[in-house]
Design a protein around this motif. Structure first.
Motif, PDB file in Angstrom:
ATOM      1  N   MET A  77     -33.140  24.794 -61.867  1.00 21.64           N
ATOM      2  CA  MET A  77     -34.251  25.279 -61.048  1.00 21.64           C
ATOM      3  C   MET A  77     -33.981  25.069 -59.562  1.00 21.64           C
ATOM      4  O   MET A  77     -34.341  25.905 -58.728  1.00 21.64           O
ATOM      5  CB  MET A  77     -35.543  24.567 -61.457  1.00 21.64           C
ATOM      6  N   PHE A  78     -33.331  23.951 -59.223  1.00 25.17           N
ATOM      7  CA  PHE A  78     -32.994  23.689 -57.818  1.00 25.17           C
ATOM      8  C   PHE A  78     -32.017  24.734 -57.293  1.00 25.17           C
ATOM      9  O   PHE A  78     -32.199  25.277 -56.193  1.00 25.17           O
ATOM     10  CB  PHE A  78     -32.394  22.286 -57.679  1.00 25.17           C
ATOM     11  N   LEU A  79     -30.974  25.038 -58.075  1.00 25.31           N
ATOM     12  CA  LEU A  79     -29.998  26.043 -57.658  1.00 25.31           C
ATOM     13  C   LEU A  79     -30.650  27.412 -57.517  1.00 25.31           C
ATOM     14  O   LEU A  79     -30.302  28.193 -56.624  1.00 25.31           O
ATOM     15  CB  LEU A  79     -28.850  26.114 -58.669  1.00 25.31           C
ATOM     16  N   ALA A  80     -31.605  27.713 -58.395  1.00 22.71           N
ATOM     17  CA  ALA A  80     -32.306  28.993 -58.299  1.00 22.71           C
ATOM     18  C   ALA A  80     -33.057  29.096 -56.972  1.00 22.71           C
ATOM     19  O   ALA A  80     -33.055  30.146 -56.320  1.00 22.71           O
ATOM     20  CB  ALA A  80     -33.275  29.145 -59.469  1.00 22.71           C
ATOM     21  N   GLY A  81     -33.694  28.003 -56.556  1.00 20.69           N
ATOM     22  CA  GLY A  81     -34.390  28.007 -55.274  1.00 20.69           C
ATOM     23  C   GLY A  81     -33.440  27.963 -54.091  1.00 20.69           C
ATOM     24  O   GLY A  81     -33.701  28.550 -53.044  1.00 20.69           O
ATOM     25  N   LEU A  82     -32.295  27.273 -54.274  1.00 23.26           N
ATOM     26  CA  LEU A  82     -31.340  27.110 -53.188  1.00 23.26           C
ATOM     27  C   LEU A  82     -30.595  28.414 -52.896  1.00 23.26           C
ATOM     28  O   LEU A  82     -30.315  28.731 -51.736  1.00 23.26           O
ATOM     29  CB  LEU A  82     -30.336  26.015 -53.552  1.00 23.26           C
ATOM     30  N   ALA A 250     -38.480  20.861 -58.565  1.00 24.12           N
ATOM     31  CA  ALA A 250     -37.068  21.103 -58.281  1.00 24.12           C
ATOM     32  C   ALA A 250     -36.867  22.468 -57.632  1.00 24.12           C
ATOM     33  O   ALA A 250     -36.065  22.617 -56.707  1.00 24.12           O
ATOM     34  CB  ALA A 250     -36.251  20.995 -59.566  1.00 24.12           C
ATOM     35  N   PHE A 251     -37.593  23.478 -58.114  1.00 21.73           N
ATOM     36  CA  PHE A 251     -37.482  24.818 -57.529  1.00 21.73           C
ATOM     37  C   PHE A 251     -37.969  24.805 -56.080  1.00 21.73           C
ATOM     38  O   PHE A 251     -37.330  25.379 -55.194  1.00 21.73           O
ATOM     39  CB  PHE A 251     -38.294  25.812 -58.354  1.00 21.73           C
ATOM     40  N   PHE A 252     -39.072  24.141 -55.825  1.00 26.67           N
ATOM     41  CA  PHE A 252     -39.595  24.041 -54.458  1.00 26.67           C
ATOM     42  C   PHE A 252     -38.615  23.289 -53.556  1.00 26.67           C
ATOM     43  O   PHE A 252     -38.477  23.619 -52.370  1.00 26.67           O
ATOM     44  CB  PHE A 252     -40.953  23.341 -54.461  1.00 26.67           C
ATOM     45  N   ALA A 253     -37.937  22.270 -54.099  1.00 29.19           N
ATOM     46  CA  ALA A 253     -36.941  21.536 -53.307  1.00 29.19           C
ATOM     47  C   ALA A 253     -35.809  22.470 -52.902  1.00 29.19           C
ATOM     48  O   ALA A 253     -35.298  22.386 -51.778  1.00 29.19           O
ATOM     49  CB  ALA A 253     -36.397  20.359 -54.111  1.00 29.19           C
ATOM     50  N   GLY A 254     -35.402  23.357 -53.818  1.00 28.41           N
ATOM     51  CA  GLY A 254     -34.375  24.337 -53.487  1.00 28.41           C
ATOM     52  C   GLY A 254     -34.812  25.258 -52.368  1.00 28.41           C
ATOM     53  O   GLY A 254     -34.033  25.565 -51.452  1.00 28.41           O
ATOM     54  N   LEU A 255     -36.064  25.694 -52.407  1.00 29.75           N
ATOM     55  CA  LEU A 255     -36.585  26.545 -51.336  1.00 29.75           C
ATOM     56  C   LEU A 255     -36.624  25.783 -50.008  1.00 29.75           C
ATOM     57  O   LEU A 255     -36.303  26.333 -48.946  1.00 29.75           O
ATOM     58  CB  LEU A 255     -37.994  27.032 -51.688  1.00 29.75           C
ATOM     59  N   ALA A 256     -37.017  24.504 -50.073  1.00 29.54           N
ATOM     60  CA  ALA A 256     -37.151  23.709 -48.847  1.00 29.54           C
ATOM     61  C   ALA A 256     -35.800  23.466 -48.175  1.00 29.54           C
ATOM     62  O   ALA A 256     -35.699  23.460 -46.946  1.00 29.54           O
ATOM     63  CB  ALA A 256     -37.826  22.372 -49.160  1.00 29.54           C
ATOM     64  N   LEU A 257     -34.743  23.266 -48.971  1.00 25.08           N
ATOM     65  CA  LEU A 257     -33.417  22.968 -48.416  1.00 25.08           C
ATOM     66  C   LEU A 257     -32.548  24.211 -48.308  1.00 25.08           C
ATOM     67  O   LEU A 257     -31.370  24.118 -47.929  1.00 25.08           O
ATOM     68  CB  LEU A 257     -32.713  21.917 -49.280  1.00 25.08           C
ATOM     69  N   ASN A 258     -33.111  25.365 -48.639  1.00 27.68           N
ATOM     70  CA  ASN A 258     -32.345  26.613 -48.688  1.00 27.68           C
ATOM     71  C   ASN A 258     -31.551  26.856 -47.416  1.00 27.68           C
ATOM     72  O   ASN A 258     -30.356  27.153 -47.448  1.00 27.68           O
ATOM     73  CB  ASN A 258     -33.309  27.772 -48.961  1.00 27.68           C
ATOM     74  N   ARG A 259     -32.186  26.737 -46.268  1.00 28.03           N
ATOM     75  CA  ARG A 259     -31.532  27.067 -45.005  1.00 28.03           C
ATOM     76  C   ARG A 259     -30.702  25.928 -44.445  1.00 28.03           C
ATOM     77  O   ARG A 259     -29.954  26.107 -43.490  1.00 28.03           O
ATOM     78  CB  ARG A 259     -32.585  27.492 -43.988  1.00 28.03           C
ATOM     79  N   LEU A 260     -30.831  24.739 -45.028  1.00 37.06           N
ATOM     80  CA  LEU A 260     -30.047  23.603 -44.560  1.00 37.06           C
ATOM     81  C   LEU A 260     -28.725  23.476 -45.309  1.00 37.06           C
ATOM     82  O   LEU A 260     -27.867  22.683 -44.924  1.00 37.06           O
ATOM     83  CB  LEU A 260     -30.848  22.308 -44.717  1.00 37.06           C
ATOM     84  N   ILE A 261     -28.576  24.234 -46.387  1.00 34.54           N
ATOM     85  CA  ILE A 261     -27.328  24.212 -47.164  1.00 34.54           C
ATOM     86  C   ILE A 261     -26.830  25.649 -47.264  1.00 34.54           C
ATOM     87  O   ILE A 261     -27.129  26.362 -48.223  1.00 34.54           O
ATOM     88  CB  ILE A 261     -27.547  23.609 -48.571  1.00 34.54           C
ATOM     89  N   PRO A 262     -26.102  26.124 -46.255  1.00 37.80           N
ATOM     90  CA  PRO A 262     -25.610  27.509 -46.280  1.00 37.80           C
ATOM     91  C   PRO A 262     -24.803  27.801 -47.535  1.00 37.80           C
ATOM     92  O   PRO A 262     -24.089  26.935 -48.052  1.00 37.80           O
ATOM     93  CB  PRO A 262     -24.732  27.585 -45.029  1.00 37.80           C
ATOM     94  N   HIS A 263     -24.903  29.027 -48.030  1.00 37.68           N
ATOM     95  CA  HIS A 263     -24.261  29.393 -49.282  1.00 37.68           C
ATOM     96  C   HIS A 263     -22.745  29.293 -49.215  1.00 37.68           C
ATOM     97  O   HIS A 263     -22.089  29.175 -50.254  1.00 37.68           O
ATOM     98  CB  HIS A 263     -24.678  30.812 -49.680  1.00 37.68           C
ATOM     99  N   THR A 264     -22.174  29.339 -48.025  1.00 34.49           N
ATOM    100  CA  THR A 264     -20.725  29.288 -47.880  1.00 34.49           C
ATOM    101  C   THR A 264     -20.235  27.927 -47.407  1.00 34.49           C
ATOM    102  O   THR A 264     -19.078  27.792 -47.019  1.00 34.49           O
ATOM    103  CB  THR A 264     -20.261  30.362 -46.877  1.00 34.49           C
ATOM    104  N   SER A 265     -21.084  26.910 -47.430  1.00 39.36           N
ATOM    105  CA  SER A 265     -20.727  25.598 -46.888  1.00 39.36           C
ATOM    106  C   SER A 265     -20.036  24.732 -47.940  1.00 39.36           C
ATOM    107  O   SER A 265     -20.128  24.964 -49.146  1.00 39.36           O
ATOM    108  CB  SER A 265     -21.978  24.877 -46.379  1.00 39.36           C
ATOM    109  N   SER A 266     -19.355  23.686 -47.466  1.00 39.46           N
ATOM    110  CA  SER A 266     -18.704  22.742 -48.379  1.00 39.46           C
ATOM    111  C   SER A 266     -19.736  21.966 -49.190  1.00 39.46           C
ATOM    112  O   SER A 266     -19.498  21.639 -50.359  1.00 39.46           O
ATOM    113  CB  SER A 266     -17.816  21.779 -47.589  1.00 39.46           C
ATOM    114  N   LEU A 267     -20.886  21.662 -48.600  1.00 40.49           N
ATOM    115  CA  LEU A 267     -21.934  20.954 -49.330  1.00 40.49           C
ATOM    116  C   LEU A 267     -22.449  21.801 -50.483  1.00 40.49           C
ATOM    117  O   LEU A 267     -22.661  21.305 -51.596  1.00 40.49           O
ATOM    118  CB  LEU A 267     -23.083  20.576 -48.385  1.00 40.49           C
ATOM    119  N   MET A 268     -22.645  23.097 -50.238  1.00 44.12           N
ATOM    120  CA  MET A 268     -23.079  23.991 -51.313  1.00 44.12           C
ATOM    121  C   MET A 268     -22.039  24.030 -52.420  1.00 44.12           C
ATOM    122  O   MET A 268     -22.378  24.061 -53.616  1.00 44.12           O
ATOM    123  CB  MET A 268     -23.311  25.395 -50.753  1.00 44.12           C
ATOM    124  N   ASN A 269     -20.780  24.010 -52.061  1.00 43.91           N
ATOM    125  CA  ASN A 269     -19.716  24.029 -53.061  1.00 43.91           C
ATOM    126  C   ASN A 269     -19.766  22.773 -53.928  1.00 43.91           C
ATOM    127  O   ASN A 269     -19.586  22.841 -55.153  1.00 43.91           O
ATOM    128  CB  ASN A 269     -18.358  24.131 -52.366  1.00 43.91           C
TER     129      ASN A 269
END
Length: 706
Positions: A77-82, A250-269
């Motif tokens: 659910m977190f990844l879905a929101g992220l 968990a889904f809401f947490a993904g939405l909240a951190l969505n813009r702080l973890i860019p999809h192409t970043s090392s943290l996202m990886n």
């Protein structure tokens, strides 16, 4: 013997042997099942059923399995929101609401009719029974995400609709339980509604503030990942305190951190890697451990209940996907993908069944408990989980692959027209990570071998210089690898650094050159000389001068300044694509300040894209200086510049470096110098500014922004 008989008794209790066996299953399932075209997600569920307490009892479903499996469920659910594209989600919020309504109502109606008229349940029990089929678990979302279509509109509204269906289902559960216990009154509704609103405000408003502060202060990669896990569980805990299921948190947490973890970043990886390698497979195995095939042969009532549940759940989801496809004019493959994603029942279904099963309404004359949901429903839900997850896996894999193939075919057609070979000129260790992150952010594709870094060594080949170059290039390669991006490191020996870079540009057909400003140096006079007298002499390369004072992920919005007649410069649209990629990959808002003619162009582009943008008319270049002074903390600056002789050139541009040193020394900014000549047939060049060229480059924009 090191391994005693106690270690080999069933179920296995030795933690080392238990964990080893689970890892072997996680490793073997994809290798074996991919050969026979069976989704490994399904294989993990079946493996859980075989080794679980209802199978050969090799492993018990104890607290260690439950805890790790619960983390896997929260992770999904977190990844879905992220990974959801917030810009696209906002544009399609009504479609998500519409789909969520369909996905809740159709299964609910079928379930209620079956429970009340065929199984003879009471009204309250029938309502709770019907709500089982309205919820859905995005069990195949990781599979779809791996194919690179997580931003597809059909996927987007399915993820948004899942939040709606699961919240509605869990609210029905809360209301029914309250009515059974006699607690439903005005105070109940105020308490439930108020707590949910408070929970939502805390997670969506306060979590981003905490996250932005943390990522600014802490550079340690391990600490950043642990922080993400803390946020997931904290949001899940707050959701439970608010009276809703943890998966919503968990889904809401993904939405909240969505813009702080860019999809192409090392943290996202790292987040994606650990989840798909450990936590999510554990969850699938734990679901399989609940399956007991024997119960279906012991009682015909269980099979009847299971049959009704399958028709209500899978039939209802199929109807809702077809209606959604027709309503919003999706393709048939997108309609099937919606059905595939939504047809799996696991998380909320299990939660609802277990709550209903544990509520005892009364007792029989013999003292046996009469439950709100009986054992036939409990056992039938296990069969529903197995069959629905099987259908979901096959349908999702088939339809997602077709959509991915179609999108790839459409992309290939434009690759030759919009080539991107990005080069980083690395000189200072403190700037390398920021430059690599920017390079990844502006790339349209992260899985291609078009990313380079160069360090120019004086021709005397001083040993310390060579070691320093190896150190800088090694670090750049390491940072890129952390984001799963291949970077080619290049060393050049030349008495002139600019000339060395120029040779690499010619050899590798570089389209974009990124130069970083040192932390303490800023825009020095020596750098300005190298820029104007050297780097900007390459007429067919976009040059980016980058100063970073905070992580890219913490920038909420960018002020983008575009001068008069910029659209007539050869490289403008190609450079604009890079700016658009920054917005798409980071989720930041772009505020464009530009003349009316360019605003009109941007308006047409924005209608076909999914970024968040504001457009403000600015006709005079001098107004840009006032705009720059108003930039706040957590905001960045992007300025389109021009070389002398280009149609957008303004003499005041020569004063920009000194002005930036004076006004924004502590802010992130990016100066973009678009190329001035468009390459044709290798060596021949022509100036781009006429109508035909405008149409040609505009078509590139449409393909990239599609």
């Amino acid at each position: 013997m090191i391994l005693s008989l106690q270690h080999l008794s069933l179920p296995i209790e030795d933690p080392v042997l238990k964990f080893f066996l689970v890892l072997v299953i996680i490793l073997a399932a994809p290798l074996l099942l991919n050969k026979i075209k069976v989704p490994h997600l399904l294989g993990l569920i079946i493996a859980g059923a075989i080794i679980g307490p209802n199978g050969f009892n090799v492993l018990s479903r104890d607290s260690s399995i439950v805890v790790t499996g619960t983390t896997g469920l929260l992770y999904i659910m977190f990844l879905a929101g992220l990974e959801i594209d917030l810009g696209d989600f906002k544009k399609n919020k009504w479609k998500s609401l519409g789909y969520g309504g369909y996905a809740f109502i159709f299964p609910f109606v079928l379930g209620y009719l079956g429970a009340y008229y065929l199984l003879g349940f009471s009204v309250l029990t029938s309502v709770l029974f019907a709500s089982l089929f309205s919820s859905q678990t995005l069990i195949t979302y990781p599979l779809v995400s791996k194919l690179g279509i997580a931003k597809n509109k059909a996927v987007n509204i399915t993820v948004g609709g899942t939040m709606i269906t699961d919240v509605a289902t869990l609210l029905v559960l809360a209301v029914v339980v309250g009515m059974v216990q006699g607690d439903v009154n005005t105070a109940f509704w105020l308490r439930l509604g108020g707590s949910f609103v408070v929970f939502g405000l805390i997670v969506l408003l306060i979590f981003p503030i905490i996250g932005r502060w943390f990522f600014k202060k802490v550079d340690d990669k391990i600490s950043q990942y642990i922080f993400v896990l803390v946020m997931i569980y904290l949001a899940a805990l707050l959701a439970e305190l608010a009276g809703v299921e943890a998966i919503i948190g968990a889904f809401f947490a993904g939405l909240a951190l969505n813009r702080l973890i860019p999809h192409t970043s090392s943290l996202m990886n790292r987040v994606d890697f650990v989840g798909n390698a450990i936590f999510i497979p554990f969850f699938l195995i734990s679901v399989g451990m609940l399956i007991d095939f024997k119960v279906f042969f012991n009682s015909p009532d269980t099979l009847i209940a299971a049959g009704i549940m399958l028709v209500a759940s899978i039939g209802g989801k199929y109807i809702s996907s077809v209606v959604t496809q027709k309503t919003f004019r999706f393709t048939k493959d997108e309609g099937r993908l919606i059905f595939g994603l939504s047809s799996a029942s696991a998380a909320a279904t299990l939660a609802t069944v277990m709550v209903g099963y544990n509520i005892i309404i009364s007792e029989t004359e013999t003292g046996e408990p009469i439950r709100l949901l009986n054992e036939h429903v409990l056992n039938g839900s296990i069969l529903l989980i197995l069959i629905s997850c099987t259908i979901s896996s096959f349908v999702s894999m088939s339809s997602a692959q077709k959509i991915a193939d179609t999108e790839n075919d459409a992309t290939v057609a434009g690759n030759n027209h919009d080539q991107e070979n990005i080069l980083l000129a690395v000189n200072y260790e403190e700037t390398i990570e920021r430059m690599v992150n920017l390079g990844i952010l502006i790339k349209a594709h992260t899985n291609t071998e078009d990313f380079f870094a160069v360090n120019v060594i004086n021709e005397d080949k001083n040993e310390s210089s060579v070691k320093n170059a190896d150190k800088l290039l090694g670090y750049a390669t390491e940072v890129a690898a952390a984001a799963d991006v291949k970077l080619t490191a290049l060393k050049r020996f030349d008495n002139d650094a600019v000339n060395g870079v120029y040779n690499v540009i010619k050899e590798q057909q570089i389209t974009d050159l990124i130069i970083g400003l040192g932390d303490l140096k800023g825009f020095s006079s020596s750098f300005a000389h190298n820029l104007y007298s050297g780097y900007l002499q390459h007429n067919h390369v976009n040059v980016y001068v980058y100063q970073a004072r905070q992580p890219l992920s913490t920038i909420k919005r960018y002020t983008v300044i575009i001068p008069q007649n910029a659209q007539k410069d050869a490289g403008f649209f190609h450079a604009l694509v890079r700016v658009w990629n920054i917005a798409r990959n980071s989720g930041s808002t772009m505020v464009f300040y530009a003349p009316n003619a360019i605003i009109s162009i941007l308006q047409r582009i924005i209608k076909k894209s999914n970024i968040e943008a504001e457009l403000i008319i600015m006709e005079e270049w001098k107004d840009a200086e006032e705009t720059v002074t108003k930039i706040k903390s957590d905001e960045g600056l992007i300025i389109f510049m021009a070389k002398r002789g280009m149609q957008s050139y303004n003499p005041r541009m020569r004063l920009v470096p000194e002005f930036l040193n004076r006004t924004v020394p502590d802010k992130n900014y990016l100066l973009i110098y678009p190329f001035s000549e468009y390459p044709v047939d290798g060596n021949e060049r022509r100036s781009v500014g006429n109508h035909d060229d405008f149409i040609e480059i505009g078509s590139i924009i449409k393909r990239v922004f599609k």
